[in-house]
Motif scaffolding. Structure first.
Motif, mmCIF file in Angstrom:
data_model
loop_
_atom_site.group_PDB
_atom_site.id
_atom_site.type_symbol
_atom_site.label_atom_id
_atom_site.label_comp_id
_atom_site.label_asym_id
_atom_site.label_seq_id
_atom_site.Cartn_x
_atom_site.Cartn_y
_atom_site.Cartn_z
ATOM 1 N N GLU A 1 39.518 39.059 54.409
ATOM 2 C CA GLU A 1 39.616 39.331 55.839
ATOM 3 C C GLU A 1 38.645 38.450 56.623
ATOM 4 O O GLU A 1 38.945 38.014 57.736
ATOM 5 C CB GLU A 1 39.332 40.808 56.117
ATOM 6 N N ARG A 2 37.459 38.223 56.061
ATOM 7 C CA ARG A 2 36.465 37.359 56.690
ATOM 8 C C ARG A 2 35.831 36.491 55.609
ATOM 9 O O ARG A 2 35.638 36.945 54.475
ATOM 10 C CB ARG A 2 35.400 38.166 57.433
ATOM 11 N N PHE A 3 35.509 35.273 55.963
ATOM 12 C CA PHE A 3 34.940 34.346 54.987
ATOM 13 C C PHE A 3 34.194 33.252 55.726
ATOM 14 O O PHE A 3 34.314 33.088 56.946
ATOM 15 C CB PHE A 3 36.035 33.751 54.095
ATOM 16 N N GLY A 4 33.410 32.484 54.981
ATOM 17 C CA GLY A 4 32.724 31.323 55.529
ATOM 18 C C GLY A 4 33.416 30.045 55.111
ATOM 19 O O GLY A 4 34.259 30.043 54.204
ATOM 20 N N ALA A 5 33.058 28.960 55.779
ATOM 21 C CA ALA A 5 33.599 27.649 55.425
ATOM 22 C C ALA A 5 32.487 26.617 55.517
ATOM 23 O O ALA A 5 31.629 26.692 56.396
ATOM 24 C CB ALA A 5 34.757 27.264 56.342
ATOM 25 N N GLN A 6 32.518 25.665 54.596
ATOM 26 C CA GLN A 6 31.537 24.579 54.571
ATOM 27 C C GLN A 6 32.270 23.280 54.321
ATOM 28 O O GLN A 6 33.154 23.215 53.460
ATOM 29 C CB GLN A 6 30.494 24.799 53.472
ATOM 30 N N GLY A 7 31.902 22.217 55.056
ATOM 31 C CA GLY A 7 32.580 20.959 54.817
ATOM 32 C C GLY A 7 31.891 19.768 55.439
ATOM 33 O O GLY A 7 31.062 19.881 56.343
ATOM 34 N N GLY A 8 32.248 18.604 54.900
ATOM 35 C CA GLY A 8 31.882 17.318 55.460
ATOM 36 C C GLY A 8 33.146 16.501 55.653
ATOM 37 O O GLY A 8 34.214 16.863 55.160
ATOM 38 N N ASP A 9 33.062 15.407 56.387
ATOM 39 C CA ASP A 9 34.200 14.537 56.630
ATOM 40 C C ASP A 9 35.370 15.377 57.184
ATOM 41 O O ASP A 9 35.175 16.183 58.076
ATOM 42 C CB ASP A 9 34.565 13.775 55.348
ATOM 43 N N TRP A 10 36.594 15.202 56.663
ATOM 44 C CA TRP A 10 37.703 16.023 57.150
ATOM 45 C C TRP A 10 37.457 17.506 56.886
ATOM 46 O O TRP A 10 37.979 18.364 57.619
ATOM 47 C CB TRP A 10 39.018 15.600 56.512
ATOM 48 N N GLY A 11 36.692 17.835 55.851
ATOM 49 C CA GLY A 11 36.349 19.231 55.615
ATOM 50 C C GLY A 11 35.581 19.827 56.770
ATOM 51 O O GLY A 11 35.727 21.024 57.090
ATOM 52 N N SER A 12 34.761 19.008 57.430
ATOM 53 C CA SER A 12 34.058 19.461 58.622
ATOM 54 C C SER A 12 35.040 19.755 59.752
ATOM 55 O O SER A 12 34.878 20.735 60.500
ATOM 56 C CB SER A 12 33.052 18.391 59.067
ATOM 57 N N ALA A 13 36.053 18.894 59.898
ATOM 58 C CA ALA A 13 37.054 19.112 60.939
ATOM 59 C C ALA A 13 37.831 20.404 60.691
ATOM 60 O O ALA A 13 38.096 21.176 61.620
ATOM 61 C CB ALA A 13 38.007 17.921 61.001
ATOM 62 N N ILE A 14 38.188 20.656 59.436
ATOM 63 C CA ILE A 14 38.931 21.878 59.108
ATOM 64 C C ILE A 14 38.066 23.112 59.332
ATOM 65 O O ILE A 14 38.502 24.107 59.927
ATOM 66 C CB ILE A 14 39.445 21.815 57.659
ATOM 67 N N ALA A 15 36.811 23.056 58.862
ATOM 68 C CA ALA A 15 35.918 24.195 59.060
ATOM 69 C C ALA A 15 35.719 24.459 60.552
ATOM 70 O O ALA A 15 35.723 25.619 61.000
ATOM 71 C CB ALA A 15 34.576 23.929 58.381
ATOM 72 N N SER A 16 35.546 23.398 61.337
ATOM 73 C CA SER A 16 35.364 23.555 62.780
ATOM 74 C C SER A 16 36.611 24.159 63.419
ATOM 75 O O SER A 16 36.518 25.065 64.267
ATOM 76 C CB SER A 16 35.054 22.206 63.420
ATOM 77 N N ARG A 17 37.773 23.676 63.016
ATOM 78 C CA ARG A 17 39.006 24.206 63.616
ATOM 79 C C ARG A 17 39.244 25.661 63.196
ATOM 80 O O ARG A 17 39.772 26.454 63.988
ATOM 81 C CB ARG A 17 40.201 23.326 63.253
ATOM 82 N N LEU A 18 38.867 26.008 61.975
ATOM 83 C CA LEU A 18 38.943 27.421 61.585
ATOM 84 C C LEU A 18 38.131 28.280 62.550
ATOM 85 O O LEU A 18 38.571 29.361 62.965
ATOM 86 C CB LEU A 18 38.432 27.602 60.157
ATOM 87 N N GLY A 19 36.947 27.801 62.910
ATOM 88 C CA GLY A 19 36.132 28.528 63.865
ATOM 89 C C GLY A 19 36.742 28.588 65.246
ATOM 90 O O GLY A 19 36.487 29.534 66.010
ATOM 91 N N TYR A 20 37.569 27.603 65.574
ATOM 92 C CA TYR A 20 38.198 27.534 66.890
ATOM 93 C C TYR A 20 39.429 28.437 66.983
ATOM 94 O O TYR A 20 39.581 29.192 67.946
ATOM 95 C CB TYR A 20 38.577 26.088 67.193
ATOM 96 N N VAL A 21 40.302 28.375 65.967
ATOM 97 C CA VAL A 21 41.579 29.099 66.063
ATOM 98 C C VAL A 21 41.547 30.462 65.376
ATOM 99 O O VAL A 21 42.392 31.307 65.656
ATOM 100 C CB VAL A 21 42.751 28.255 65.505
ATOM 101 N N HIS A 22 40.582 30.686 64.470
ATOM 102 C CA HIS A 22 40.499 31.970 63.763
ATOM 103 C C HIS A 22 39.072 32.517 63.799
ATOM 104 O O HIS A 22 38.495 32.852 62.750
ATOM 105 C CB HIS A 22 40.961 31.808 62.305
ATOM 106 N N PRO A 23 38.464 32.620 64.971
ATOM 107 C CA PRO A 23 37.049 33.023 65.027
ATOM 108 C C PRO A 23 36.772 34.402 64.448
ATOM 109 O O PRO A 23 35.712 34.622 63.860
ATOM 110 C CB PRO A 23 36.726 32.969 66.530
ATOM 111 N N ASP A 24 37.711 35.331 64.595
ATOM 112 C CA ASP A 24 37.467 36.694 64.106
ATOM 113 C C ASP A 24 37.408 36.758 62.582
ATOM 114 O O ASP A 24 36.838 37.704 62.027
ATOM 115 C CB ASP A 24 38.553 37.645 64.616
ATOM 116 N N ALA A 25 37.986 35.766 61.920
ATOM 117 C CA ALA A 25 37.991 35.753 60.459
ATOM 118 C C ALA A 25 36.815 35.006 59.864
ATOM 119 O O ALA A 25 36.601 35.056 58.653
ATOM 120 C CB ALA A 25 39.297 35.140 59.937
ATOM 121 N N MET A 26 36.048 34.315 60.713
ATOM 122 C CA MET A 26 35.001 33.449 60.196
ATOM 123 C C MET A 26 33.637 34.125 60.278
ATOM 124 O O MET A 26 33.167 34.504 61.356
ATOM 125 C CB MET A 26 34.964 32.139 60.977
#
Length: 385
Positions: A172-197
Motif C-alpha cells: 500500500e505504501r513504499f519508498g523508492a530510490q534511484g539515480g539516472d532514469w531511476g531518479s526520474a521514475i522515483a520523482s514521478r512516483l512522488g508526483y502522481v502517487h504521493p499517497d503511496a510513497m
C-alpha cells in the motif's frame, strides 16, 4: 485477473556465449583519432584490451550466479514480462523499498548494495533499518525485454512499476530510490502517487529544471550550475541527442557488434564515474562487462534508448512549474554528471528533508560506493519509519 509472479533464474545458453566470443574475435577496430586518448571517444587501446579480456578472461557464469543468489521473478504486466528481484529484509519491520537503475545500468549494479540494505546488521548496522527490496529491470531493459514488445517512456515505466508494487506485490505504501532514469521514475512516483510513497531518495536530480530561463537573477551557486549545464550540453550530451532522435539507426551497430556496444557504454562509465580518468579505479572490468553483457545477451539496447526518445518527443517527469510534495532525500556525489544546487531542487521538491554532499563517487553510486549510498538511504528512511 491479477497475474501471478513466476520464479526466474538467469541462464544464458552456451551457444550464445560461444557466439559472443566468436564475434569478439572478429572485431574490426577503427584507427585512433588524433589528440589525447579518450578525447574524441573511447580509446582504441583500452577497448582492444577489454575485448581480449571479455573473450578470454571474463566469467559470465560467475555473474549469473551472483544475480541468481537473490530471489527473482517475472510477471505479465502492461503487455510485457517484467523482471524483478524481491529480497526480504532481515529485521523486525523491514520497509518496502524499490531500487531503480537507469541507463546504461541494470540490476547488476545493485549486487553489493542489496545486502547492505536488506541485512544491515551483517555490515555493522541496526536490523531495525532493514528494507525488503524490489529491484526491477526497467521495462524495455535487460530481462524486462523481448523483441517487438511495447516501448516505455518514463510516465509509462512509472505506472508499470507502481502496479508491480501496489497491485502485484500488495504494498500500500513504499519508498523508492534511484539515480539516472531511476531518479526520474522515483520523482514521478512522488508526483502522481504521493499517497503511496513513504518517501523518495535520489542520487541524481533529474527533475531539476535545465531551462536557464527558470533561473531569473541566479545566485552564485545557480550560475555555477548553469555554466556546468552549458558545458555538458556542448561537450557531453551528444549521446542523449542521438538516442532521443535516431535510436533505431544507432541500435543496428550496437546490436550487431559487442565491441561497439562496449565502446558506447564504457565511455559513459569512465566519463561519469569518480575514476580520475582510469575507469577501473571506480568500477571493475568484471562489473562493467556484467552490465554490458546483459544488454548484449538480451538484445535490449534499442529499447533502452526509448526514455530518451520519449523525453525528446514530449514525455515529462512532471510539467514545468509543478512540484513534488513527498519527503525527499538527496545524495550529491562529487563526480555526478550535473549537480544542481539545493535552491534548484527546492523549486521542485517542497519537502526536501535531507541533502548530503558525499566525499567521493560519481553517477554510478551503487557500483562505485555501495557503503556510502546504503548509509545515506538508511539515514533518510530511518526518519520516516
Amino acid at each position: 485477473m491479477k497475474e501471478k509472479p513466476v520464479p526466474f533464474s538467469l541462464h544464458v545458453p552456451e551457444e550464445d556465449i560461444d557466439d559472443l566470443r566468436a564475434r569478439l574475435a572478429r572485431t574490426r577496430f577503427p584507427d585512433q583519432a588524433p589528440g589525447e586518448p579518450w578525447q574524441a571517444g573511447t580509446d582504441v587501446a583500452y577497448l582492444a584490451d577489454l575485448v581480449d579480456y571479455w573473450r578470454e578472461g571474463f566469467d559470465w557464469r560467475a555473474q549469473e550466479a551472483a544475480l541468481n543468489a537473490f530471489p527473482q521473478y517475472k510477471v505479465a504486466l502492461h503487455g510485457i514480462d517484467v523482471h524483478y528481484l524481491h529480497v526480504p529484509g532481515n529485521g523486525p519491520a523491514p520497509m518496502p523499498l524499490m531500487l531503480l537503475h537507469g541507463w546504461p545500468g541494470s540490476v547488476f549494479e545493485f549486487i553489493e548494495l542489496i545486502p547492505r540494505l536488506t541485512d544491515p546488521a551483517r555490515f555493522g548496522g541496526d536490523p531495525r533499518d532493514a528494507f525488503t527490496l524490489v529491484v526491477p529491470s526497467l521495462p524495455g531493459y535487460g530481462l524486462s525485454f523481448r523483441p517487438n514488445q511495447p516501448r516505455f517512456d518514463i510516465p509509462a515505466m512509472t505506472e508499470c512499476l507502481f502496479d508491480l508494487m501496489h497491485d502485484v506485490l500488495g504494498y500500500e505504501r513504499f519508498g523508492a530510490q534511484g539515480g539516472d532514469w531511476g531518479s526520474a521514475i522515483a520523482s514521478r512516483l512522488g508526483y502522481v502517487h504521493p499517497d503511496a510513497m513513504i518517501g523518495v531518495h535520489l542520487n541524481y536530480l533529474s527533475a531539476a529544471s535545465r531551462n536557464p530561463a527558470a533561473y531569473a537573477d541566479p545566485t552564485a551557486e545557480e550560475k555555477r550550475y548553469l555554466d556546468q549545464l552549458a558545458h555538458w550540453t556542448f561537450d557531453g550530451s551528444a549521446y542523449s541527442s542521438i538516442q532521443g532522435t535516431r535510436p533505431q539507426s544507432l541500435a543496428f551497430g550496437l546490436t550487431d557488434s559487442p565491441a561497439g556496444l562496449a565502446a558506447w557504454v564504457v565511455e559513459k562509465f569512465r566519463a561519469w564515474s569518480d575514476c580520475g580518468g582510469y575507469v577501473e579505479r571506480a568500477i571493475s572490468r568484471d562489473k562493467m562487462l556484467a552490465d554490458i553483457a546483459l544488454y548484449w545477451f538480451t538484445g535490449s539496447i534499442n529499447a533502452s534508448f526509448w526514455p530518451y526518445y520519449g523525453r525528446t518527443h514530449g514525455a515529462v517527469t512532471l510539467p514545468p512549474g509543478d512540484t513534488i510534495g513527498v519527503p525527499t532525500g538527496y545524495a550529491e556525489f562529487p563526480c555526478e554528471i550535473l549537480r544542481p544546487p539545493r535552491s534548484a531542487a527546492e523549486r521542485v521538491f517542497t519537502d526536501l528533508r535531507r541533502w548530503s554532499v558525499m566525499p567521493k563517487g560519481g553517477h554510478f553510486a551503487a557500483l562505485e560506493q555501495p557503503d556510502l549510498l546504503a548509509s545515506e538511504v538508511r539515514a533518510f528512511f530511518g526518519t520516516l519509519r
